[in-house]
Design a protein around this motif. Sequence first.
Motif, PDB file in Angstrom:
ATOM      1  N   LYS A   4      -6.246  11.437  10.711  1.00  0.00           N
ATOM      2  CA  LYS A   4      -5.683  12.712  10.248  1.00  0.00           C
ATOM      3  C   LYS A   4      -4.222  12.839  10.668  1.00  0.00           C
ATOM      4  O   LYS A   4      -3.385  13.332   9.908  1.00  0.00           O
ATOM      5  CB  LYS A   4      -6.504  13.876  10.794  1.00  0.00           C
ATOM      6  N   GLN A   5      -3.912  12.392  11.877  1.00  0.00           N
ATOM      7  CA  GLN A   5      -2.520  12.411  12.341  1.00  0.00           C
ATOM      8  C   GLN A   5      -1.667  11.465  11.502  1.00  0.00           C
ATOM      9  O   GLN A   5      -0.544  11.808  11.101  1.00  0.00           O
ATOM     10  CB  GLN A   5      -2.462  11.999  13.819  1.00  0.00           C
ATOM     11  N   GLU A   7      -2.271  10.369   8.407  1.00  0.00           N
ATOM     12  CA  GLU A   7      -2.145  10.903   7.049  1.00  0.00           C
ATOM     13  C   GLU A   7      -1.108  12.013   6.990  1.00  0.00           C
ATOM     14  O   GLU A   7      -0.304  12.097   6.050  1.00  0.00           O
ATOM     15  CB  GLU A   7      -3.500  11.413   6.567  1.00  0.00           C
ATOM     16  N   ALA A   8      -1.109  12.891   8.009  1.00  0.00           N
ATOM     17  CA  ALA A   8      -0.125  13.978   8.058  1.00  0.00           C
ATOM     18  C   ALA A   8       1.287  13.412   8.175  1.00  0.00           C
ATOM     19  O   ALA A   8       2.214  13.872   7.498  1.00  0.00           O
ATOM     20  CB  ALA A   8      -0.426  14.911   9.225  1.00  0.00           C
ATOM     21  N   ILE A  25      -2.179  18.847   2.085  1.00  0.00           N
ATOM     22  CA  ILE A  25      -3.402  18.396   2.769  1.00  0.00           C
ATOM     23  C   ILE A  25      -4.259  19.585   3.226  1.00  0.00           C
ATOM     24  O   ILE A  25      -5.169  19.415   4.031  1.00  0.00           O
ATOM     25  CB  ILE A  25      -3.062  17.472   3.958  1.00  0.00           C
ATOM     26  N   TYR A  35      -0.131  17.788  14.816  1.00  0.00           N
ATOM     27  CA  TYR A  35      -0.530  16.402  14.576  1.00  0.00           C
ATOM     28  C   TYR A  35       0.627  15.442  14.830  1.00  0.00           C
ATOM     29  O   TYR A  35       0.465  14.399  15.462  1.00  0.00           O
ATOM     30  CB  TYR A  35      -1.025  16.242  13.137  1.00  0.00           C
TER      31      TYR A  35
END
Length: 293
Positions: A4-5, A7-8, A25, A35
């Motif tokens: 998730k980090q 992707e952010a 997102i 993030y």
Amino acid sequence: MDFKQIEAYVKVVELASFSKTAEAIFMSQPSVSAYINALEKNLGVVLINRREVTPTPAGKIFYESAKELLTLKTNTVERIKNLSGNLCGEINILASTVPAQYILPELLTVFAKTYPQITFSVKQADTLDVCRGVAMQKAEIGFAGGIAEAEKCEFTEFMTEEMVLIAPPGEDFCPSREYSLDEILNNYPFISREKGSGTRLQYDSFLTSLDLSIKKPRAYFDNTQSIINAVINGLGVSIVSEFAARDFISHKMLKSVKLKNKLPKRKFYYVLKKNFIHSHLVELFAAFINSSI
């Protein structure tokens, strides 16, 4: 560090905005910032210049690796989901004018008959931007009429075609006579593609080999169809893809001018990023193209 980090972070780099990333997102802006902060703390480096929202030198290096990690994750998940044999997913494509308009529609149609659950997102750009886009991972595969960014991309030739010199239907060209390029370029206004076009790269190189050059063109266009329409309306002559001009010539909306100096065949390539983990869908599509050559 978690996906998730990562992707952010990738979204922040690509959108150059924390707020747009949050919208993309479906998170709050403070969560996106948290993030990125956690990722930087984990790595011990600053990844984003906060004022300009651009990657730092370390951030640029991490971005490429992050994209590969996300591709590997997506690829792994897709492979597991597709164990049943019902392949599905989307392939992102960048294609130059002729492949986008005249080659891919038929190619994708044939492919879709075998793999109906695989979809495509196709965007058009000139050859130079196609290659740059693949190198920067803005697309998974590209289709181009020339080679650029060769140090970052690999090119596989899959098709060739003729180029033709076209003239307005009312111009007095004798169909049985062969004209010299020198004569054409000195006596008729020329309509040119923009810099970065594969067609232009090809005919510029050919003219240079003959010690010829195009005097200041009457007009520049960034797509083949506009050039064809301009020629039909009498603006000048041009060199274009035979694929694109074929129907207009057969319906006598254009004239194809015979030349003493035969124009070279033009090569088309599919383009992949070098040393990169490609999704199994892209590998499947590339194998399909290779089998069609």
